[in-house]
Structure formats: C-alpha cells, structure tokens
Design an enzyme around this catalytic site. Structure first.
Site, PDB file in Angstrom:
ATOM      1  N   GLU A 128      68.564  -4.120  53.485  1.00 14.25           N
ATOM      2  CA  GLU A 128      68.175  -3.975  54.827  1.00 14.25           C
ATOM      3  C   GLU A 128      68.753  -5.487  55.446  1.00 14.25           C
ATOM      4  OE1 GLU A 128      64.745  -5.304  56.708  1.00 14.25           O
ATOM      5  OE2 GLU A 128      63.516  -5.377  54.743  1.00 14.25           O
ATOM      6  N   ASP A 187      49.043  -0.357  66.294  1.00 18.07           N
ATOM      7  CA  ASP A 187      50.368  -0.739  65.734  1.00 18.07           C
ATOM      8  C   ASP A 187      50.490  -0.221  64.237  1.00 18.07           C
ATOM      9  OD1 ASP A 187      52.705  -2.043  65.087  1.00 18.07           O
ATOM     10  OD2 ASP A 187      52.052  -4.017  66.126  1.00 18.07           O
ATOM     11  N   LYS A 217      52.854  -7.367  53.190  1.00 17.31           N
ATOM     12  CA  LYS A 217      52.084  -8.807  53.315  1.00 17.31           C
ATOM     13  C   LYS A 217      50.644  -8.492  53.803  1.00 17.31           C
ATOM     14  CE  LYS A 217      55.330 -12.172  54.632  1.00 17.31           C
ATOM     15  NZ  LYS A 217      56.427 -11.374  54.568  1.00 17.31           N
TER      16      LYS A 217
HETATM   17  N1  PSU Z   1      57.909  -7.633  56.270  1.00 15.93           N
HETATM   18  C1  PSU Z   1      58.293  -8.722  55.598  1.00 15.93           C
HETATM   19  N2  PSU Z   1      59.379  -9.296  55.966  1.00 15.93           N
HETATM   20  C2  PSU Z   1      60.249  -8.600  56.829  1.00 15.93           C
HETATM   21  C3  PSU Z   1      59.723  -7.257  57.404  1.00 15.93           C
HETATM   22  C4  PSU Z   1      58.609  -6.922  57.132  1.00 15.93           C
HETATM   23  O1  PSU Z   1      57.845  -9.411  54.937  1.00 15.93           O
HETATM   24  O2  PSU Z   1      61.442  -8.753  56.958  1.00 15.93           O
HETATM   25  C5  PSU Z   1      60.604  -6.487  58.304  1.00 15.93           C
HETATM   26  C6  PSU Z   1      61.214  -5.308  57.689  1.00 15.93           C
HETATM   27  O3  PSU Z   1      62.630  -4.935  58.151  1.00 15.93           O
HETATM   28  C7  PSU Z   1      60.334  -4.053  58.187  1.00 15.93           C
HETATM   29  C8  PSU Z   1      59.907  -4.532  59.463  1.00 15.93           C
HETATM   30  O4  PSU Z   1      60.838  -2.697  58.179  1.00 15.93           O
HETATM   31  O5  PSU Z   1      59.913  -6.081  59.282  1.00 15.93           O
HETATM   32  C9  PSU Z   1      58.617  -4.016  60.075  1.00 15.93           C
HETATM   33  O6  PSU Z   1      58.581  -4.315  61.442  1.00 15.93           O
HETATM   34  P1  PSU Z   1      57.441  -3.907  62.212  1.00 15.93           P
HETATM   35  O7  PSU Z   1      56.095  -4.203  61.737  1.00 15.93           O
HETATM   36  O8  PSU Z   1      57.776  -4.114  63.539  1.00 15.93           O
HETATM   37  O9  PSU Z   1      57.441  -2.251  62.164  1.00 15.93           O
HETATM   38 MN    MN Z   2      54.732  -2.239  65.179  1.00 12.71          MN
END
Ligand code: PSU
Ligand code: MN
Length: 307
Positions: free
Chosen positions: A25, A138, A159
């Site tokens: 990614e 969320d 995390k």
């Molecule tokens: N968690 C991490 N590093 C990251 C992400 C998540 O430790 O870079 C990134 C990934 O691309 C994941 C995104 O798909 O954040 C999730 O974002 P959201 O919580 O806005 O869905």
């Molecule tokens: Mn979100």
C-alpha cells in the site's frame, strides 16, 4: 476498466509468467511515515519481497490512474508531495474522475490488487474499530473490505490506537479468518501480543497458503487476515506505548480531529512522543511482514500450479 490502470513492466511480466506477486500500500508512505524514512522503507520492503522470491507491486493513484507497481520517480513523488489524498473504497471513483493523486489505504489497495489478480498484500497494521466507537461510529473501511475482496492481508495486527477486542468481534461477524503466523495471540503492532486470541494459529507459510486457497476454493468471498508479530528485538514496552497512545488520543479529541485524518494524526503524534522509537518499530515490522508475505505468495503459487 484496464484503460485507467497502468501496470509496471516488472509486475506485468510477473503476471504474464504466473509468478508470485505481493501488493504493497501507499498510505503508509504518504501518511504513515515521514520523509525520508517513508521512501527508504518503501524501497527496502520491495527489495525484501524480491529477495524472498516474489515481485512487489506498490499501488497508488497518480493523475487519476491506478498504478500497479511504481517507479523511482513515482515513489519519490508519493513520499514528498504535500497534496496526496488518502483513498479508501469510497474515494476511488471520485479521485479517478477528478484525475487526482492519492495514496491507497488497505481497503483501496485490496480492491486494486484484486483488479489485476494479485492475491497477497503486505502492510504494517490495518485499520479497525476506533476507541470511542459508541460515539463516533468510526470503523475503518478496511474491515468491510476484508469481508468482500479476495485478497489475503499480512499485517502485525492493529495498533492499540484502536479498540482491539471490538475489531476482532467485528471481523468475526464479517466472517474474516484471523490467523496468527506462529502465534496464538493477536499482535498489537508495537508488541507481540495483545492478550487477545487469534482465530487459529498456522505453523508456517505452507499452512497459511493452504488456508487462503481453501477459503477461495470453497467460494467464500473475502480475505484472510494473517497476523505476524513484530520481531522481539524491536518491540516497545506495553505500558510505555499505551500511555503515549492515550495521550495522543486525548490530544486528537481535544483538537476535534476525526474521520480520515484521525489515524495519520495519531501516527505522527506517537512518533514524536516516542522520539522516533515507534517509527523504528514500524519500519522493522513491515520489513518482517514483507519476508513472510513473500514466502506465503510463493507457497500459494505452488499450490495453484500443483493443480
Ligand atoms: N495503521 C498503521 N499505519 C497506517 C495505517 C493504519 O499503523 O499507515 C493506514 C492504512 O493505510 C490503513 C489506514 O488502511 O491507515 C486506515 O485508515 P482509517 O483508520 O482512516 O480507515
Ligand atoms: Mn475512520
């Protein structure tokens, strides 16, 4: 559809020859790490994938085109440009229509990998159910994606900026197998364990590949989450990181940071509060996941070709 997808020469060759490929990614590059660690890690991860017998395919959107496999210039652009958007499933059509630039999250990377038939995807951590979900609702689109798109994701769990018990409950509801790679415990990114059990443990790459293939042989839609803990030498002490995460979440709340900005904000704050220790851990676990993911891709290829 192929008119909006550009496949790099290296990835195209691997696809044509039926070689194992690993998707990577780009949100981790543009929004997950600072420069220059982001580009250094992106390149190191690609090298590790190659050294372990697979072809890396880093995925992003540049000028409204889906890029499967990035060249040096494109990686540099995603690592340094300030106006790179963060694309999840819902953002894809708009970003393509408006011919914008975006890094792809786990959900969007899975979708793009699946377009071209890439089955294994390596990252650091997935998104999940956020703490305080009762109020905010969320929940990362990554979880729904794992339920519907046929790509297996190798990560170090998630995390503890997230609500990990609820993240696992949600994945259970969606029918996503959560597999521990040589571990019984769901990894909490910076630490090897979370105190929570995975669905099942697999002994090695072969068994992991068998789980993935059998799921799809059965016609069961969606991915498999393969969790691989951070190497022992790079773990951060649980109480230490937990306090920092709580502080970062408190600050985000106070400043009203929500939605897609929340995860990047927390990652950046945690990096500063740990004086870069979290970044170092993040880099090491991604590299380790690249090793494991590439080996699983190789084994999965053997299984398919043995038929
Ligand atoms: N968690 C991490 N590093 C990251 C992400 C998540 O430790 O870079 C990134 C990934 O691309 C994941 C995104 O798909 O954040 C999730 O974002 P959201 O919580 O806005 O869905
Ligand atoms: Mn979100």
């Amino acid at each position: 559809m192929y008119r909006i997808i550009d496949i790099s020469e290296e990835v195209n060759k691997a696809l044509k020859e039926g070689k194992p490929i690993v998707a990577l990614e780009s949100t981790i590059i543009s929004h997950g790490m600072p420069y220059p660690e982001n580009i250094e890690t992106a390149k190191a991860v690609e090298t590790i994938v190659r050294e372990n017998g697979a072809t890396p395919a880093t995925i992003a959107i540049i000028n409204g085109r889906i890029k499967i496999g990035l060249n040096e210039k494109e990686l540099e652009f995603l690592s340094t440009a300030k106006d790179i958007l963060k694309a999840s499933r819902r953002d894809l059509p708009v970003i393509l229509a408006k011919r914008l630039n975006a890094a792809t999250t786990v959900s969007a990377t899975m979708i793009c990998a699946n377009f071209v038939g890439i089955k294994i995807f390596v990252t650091g951590g997935i998104g999940g159910v956020h703490r305080g979900v009762e109020e905010t609702l969320d929940i990362s689109a990554d979880l729904q994606e794992l339920a519907k798109t046929d790509v297996a994701v190798v990560s170090s769990g998630a995390k503890s900026i997230l609500d990990l018990p609820r993240t696992l409950e949600y994945l259970e509801t969606l029918g996503v197998p959560v597999i521990g790679f040589k571990t019984e415990e769901f990894p909490a990114f910076y630490s090897r364990g979370s105190g929570l059990k995975v669905n099942y443990m697999v002994e090695d790459e072969v068994e992991a590949a068998r789980v993935v293939k059998i799921k799809w042989d059965l016609g069961l839609k969606g991915g498999v989450l393969i969790t691989n803990p951070i190497p022992e030498a790079h773990t951060l002490e649980n109480n230490y990181i937990e306090k920092i995460i709580e502080k970062a979440i408190f600050e985000a709340d106070k400043r009203g940071i929500r939605g897609k900005n929340l995860t990047p904000f927390l990652l950046e704050r945690i990096k500063n509060l740990t004086e870069g220790k979290s970044l170092k851990a993040n880099i090491e676990l991604v590299k380790n996941n690249a090793r494991v993911g590439a080996s699983i891709a190789v084994q999965l290829n053997h299984l398919y070709q043995g038929e």
